[in-house]
Write a protein that holds these residues in place. Sequence first.
Motif, PDB file in Angstrom:
ATOM      1  N   MET A 201      -6.633  69.628 -40.756  1.00 42.31           N
ATOM      2  CA  MET A 201      -7.962  69.145 -40.467  1.00 42.31           C
ATOM      3  C   MET A 201      -7.942  68.331 -39.178  1.00 42.31           C
ATOM      4  O   MET A 201      -7.089  67.475 -38.992  1.00 42.31           O
ATOM      5  CB  MET A 201      -8.453  68.287 -41.638  1.00 42.31           C
ATOM      6  N   GLN A 202      -8.867  68.598 -38.288  1.00 45.43           N
ATOM      7  CA  GLN A 202      -8.977  67.890 -37.028  1.00 45.43           C
ATOM      8  C   GLN A 202      -9.668  66.538 -37.246  1.00 45.43           C
ATOM      9  O   GLN A 202     -10.857  66.487 -37.521  1.00 45.43           O
ATOM     10  CB  GLN A 202      -9.778  68.724 -36.036  1.00 45.43           C
ATOM     11  N   LEU A 203      -8.921  65.457 -37.109  1.00 49.80           N
ATOM     12  CA  LEU A 203      -9.495  64.128 -37.317  1.00 49.80           C
ATOM     13  C   LEU A 203     -10.012  63.500 -36.031  1.00 49.80           C
ATOM     14  O   LEU A 203     -10.771  62.539 -36.083  1.00 49.80           O
ATOM     15  CB  LEU A 203      -8.468  63.206 -37.958  1.00 49.80           C
ATOM     16  N   ALA A 204      -9.643  64.022 -34.883  1.00 53.36           N
ATOM     17  CA  ALA A 204     -10.000  63.396 -33.611  1.00 53.36           C
ATOM     18  C   ALA A 204     -11.506  63.208 -33.459  1.00 53.36           C
ATOM     19  O   ALA A 204     -11.949  62.199 -32.919  1.00 53.36           O
ATOM     20  CB  ALA A 204      -9.446  64.213 -32.453  1.00 53.36           C
ATOM     21  N   LYS A 205     -12.290  64.147 -33.950  1.00 53.37           N
ATOM     22  CA  LYS A 205     -13.737  64.012 -33.779  1.00 53.37           C
ATOM     23  C   LYS A 205     -14.326  62.904 -34.655  1.00 53.37           C
ATOM     24  O   LYS A 205     -15.455  62.479 -34.440  1.00 53.37           O
ATOM     25  CB  LYS A 205     -14.447  65.334 -34.049  1.00 53.37           C
ATOM     26  N   TYR A 206     -13.570  62.426 -35.636  1.00 53.54           N
ATOM     27  CA  TYR A 206     -14.025  61.343 -36.507  1.00 53.54           C
ATOM     28  C   TYR A 206     -13.441  59.984 -36.110  1.00 53.54           C
ATOM     29  O   TYR A 206     -13.836  58.952 -36.638  1.00 53.54           O
ATOM     30  CB  TYR A 206     -13.661  61.625 -37.961  1.00 53.54           C
ATOM     31  N   GLN A 207     -12.488  59.981 -35.205  1.00 57.11           N
ATOM     32  CA  GLN A 207     -11.835  58.732 -34.831  1.00 57.11           C
ATOM     33  C   GLN A 207     -12.720  57.914 -33.900  1.00 57.11           C
ATOM     34  O   GLN A 207     -13.475  58.460 -33.098  1.00 57.11           O
ATOM     35  CB  GLN A 207     -10.485  59.022 -34.184  1.00 57.11           C
ATOM     36  N   VAL A 208     -12.604  56.595 -34.037  1.00 55.18           N
ATOM     37  CA  VAL A 208     -13.469  55.674 -33.302  1.00 55.18           C
ATOM     38  C   VAL A 208     -12.656  54.590 -32.602  1.00 55.18           C
ATOM     39  O   VAL A 208     -11.497  54.353 -32.933  1.00 55.18           O
ATOM     40  CB  VAL A 208     -14.501  55.021 -34.256  1.00 55.18           C
ATOM     41  N   GLY A 209     -13.299  53.918 -31.673  1.00 56.20           N
ATOM     42  CA  GLY A 209     -12.662  52.834 -30.948  1.00 56.20           C
ATOM     43  C   GLY A 209     -12.806  51.484 -31.619  1.00 56.20           C
ATOM     44  O   GLY A 209     -12.036  50.567 -31.369  1.00 56.20           O
ATOM     45  N   HIS A 210     -13.816  51.351 -32.483  1.00 57.42           N
ATOM     46  CA  HIS A 210     -14.061  50.120 -33.231  1.00 57.42           C
ATOM     47  C   HIS A 210     -14.355  50.510 -34.671  1.00 57.42           C
ATOM     48  O   HIS A 210     -15.255  51.315 -34.917  1.00 57.42           O
ATOM     49  CB  HIS A 210     -15.268  49.354 -32.666  1.00 57.42           C
ATOM     50  N   LEU A 211     -13.598  49.923 -35.604  1.00 56.56           N
ATOM     51  CA  LEU A 211     -13.779  50.249 -37.018  1.00 56.56           C
ATOM     52  C   LEU A 211     -13.899  48.960 -37.818  1.00 56.56           C
ATOM     53  O   LEU A 211     -12.994  48.121 -37.803  1.00 56.56           O
ATOM     54  CB  LEU A 211     -12.603  51.077 -37.531  1.00 56.56           C
ATOM     55  N   PHE A 212     -15.038  48.792 -38.476  1.00 57.86           N
ATOM     56  CA  PHE A 212     -15.267  47.621 -39.316  1.00 57.86           C
ATOM     57  C   PHE A 212     -14.909  47.974 -40.745  1.00 57.86           C
ATOM     58  O   PHE A 212     -15.435  48.940 -41.298  1.00 57.86           O
ATOM     59  CB  PHE A 212     -16.733  47.181 -39.231  1.00 57.86           C
ATOM     60  N   LEU A 213     -14.006  47.199 -41.337  1.00 58.71           N
ATOM     61  CA  LEU A 213     -13.534  47.444 -42.696  1.00 58.71           C
ATOM     62  C   LEU A 213     -13.880  46.248 -43.573  1.00 58.71           C
ATOM     63  O   LEU A 213     -13.554  45.106 -43.235  1.00 58.71           O
ATOM     64  CB  LEU A 213     -12.019  47.667 -42.687  1.00 58.71           C
ATOM     65  N   LEU A 214     -14.546  46.508 -44.662  1.00 59.92           N
ATOM     66  CA  LEU A 214     -14.894  45.454 -45.618  1.00 59.92           C
ATOM     67  C   LEU A 214     -13.748  45.323 -46.611  1.00 59.92           C
ATOM     68  O   LEU A 214     -13.476  46.240 -47.384  1.00 59.92           O
ATOM     69  CB  LEU A 214     -16.198  45.791 -46.333  1.00 59.92           C
ATOM     70  N   MET A 215     -13.079  44.199 -46.583  1.00 60.90           N
ATOM     71  CA  MET A 215     -11.882  44.008 -47.402  1.00 60.90           C
ATOM     72  C   MET A 215     -12.233  43.763 -48.859  1.00 60.90           C
ATOM     73  O   MET A 215     -13.142  42.999 -49.165  1.00 60.90           O
ATOM     74  CB  MET A 215     -11.062  42.829 -46.880  1.00 60.90           C
ATOM     75  N   GLY A 216     -11.482  44.416 -49.724  1.00 58.48           N
ATOM     76  CA  GLY A 216     -11.562  44.180 -51.153  1.00 58.48           C
ATOM     77  C   GLY A 216     -10.212  43.681 -51.631  1.00 58.48           C
ATOM     78  O   GLY A 216      -9.317  43.386 -50.837  1.00 58.48           O
ATOM     79  N   GLU A 217     -10.046  43.613 -52.924  1.00 56.75           N
ATOM     80  CA  GLU A 217      -8.783  43.115 -53.471  1.00 56.75           C
ATOM     81  C   GLU A 217      -7.633  44.083 -53.248  1.00 56.75           C
ATOM     82  O   GLU A 217      -6.481  43.681 -53.183  1.00 56.75           O
ATOM     83  CB  GLU A 217      -8.946  42.817 -54.959  1.00 56.75           C
ATOM     84  N   ASN A 218      -7.933  45.377 -53.130  1.00 56.13           N
ATOM     85  CA  ASN A 218      -6.908  46.378 -52.876  1.00 56.13           C
ATOM     86  C   ASN A 218      -7.006  46.799 -51.414  1.00 56.13           C
ATOM     87  O   ASN A 218      -7.942  47.492 -51.024  1.00 56.13           O
ATOM     88  CB  ASN A 218      -7.112  47.589 -53.789  1.00 56.13           C
ATOM     89  N   PRO A 219      -6.039  46.412 -50.573  1.00 56.23           N
ATOM     90  CA  PRO A 219      -6.122  46.738 -49.151  1.00 56.23           C
ATOM     91  C   PRO A 219      -5.735  48.182 -48.812  1.00 56.23           C
ATOM     92  O   PRO A 219      -5.951  48.626 -47.687  1.00 56.23           O
ATOM     93  CB  PRO A 219      -5.147  45.748 -48.509  1.00 56.23           C
ATOM     94  N   LEU A 220      -5.194  48.925 -49.754  1.00 45.64           N
ATOM     95  CA  LEU A 220      -4.713  50.273 -49.467  1.00 45.64           C
ATOM     96  C   LEU A 220      -5.799  51.203 -48.913  1.00 45.64           C
ATOM     97  O   LEU A 220      -5.560  51.886 -47.913  1.00 45.64           O
ATOM     98  CB  LEU A 220      -4.048  50.889 -50.696  1.00 45.64           C
ATOM     99  N   PRO A 221      -7.004  51.270 -49.507  1.00 49.15           N
ATOM    100  CA  PRO A 221      -8.020  52.155 -48.922  1.00 49.15           C
ATOM    101  C   PRO A 221      -8.364  51.804 -47.474  1.00 49.15           C
ATOM    102  O   PRO A 221      -8.577  52.693 -46.643  1.00 49.15           O
ATOM    103  CB  PRO A 221      -9.235  51.965 -49.837  1.00 49.15           C
TER     104      PRO A 221
END
Length: 98
Positions: free
Chosen positions: A1-21
């Motif tokens: 699967m080509q992921l390059a078209k979904y990759q971004v320069g800025h990614l905001f991640l909302l942290m939960g108790e499990n950091p793995l996702p």
Amino acid sequence: MQLAKYQVGHLFLLMGENPLPNAVAALTLLQPGATSYLVHTSHTQIQAERLADVLQDIPALKPARVINLGHHQAEPSVIRQRIQTIAPESNWHELHRY
């Protein structure tokens, strides 16, 4: 699967108790030279700091920025203000929505 078209320069991640996702999302969706923003509350600060340490060891990425919401996790105006303050270089009108 080509992921390059979904990759971004800025990614905001909302942290939960499990950091793995969030770790998987960061490693998959960040393009080389990109920055991740780990948005956390007082309850998930340790998880955000640990993930920032992990991402720091990846030479292709810029160090993660950690955004502490304190106890304001349910206040959208506070969340927006904190994100805009720490990431002013982002083009808010050009954010991608998938």
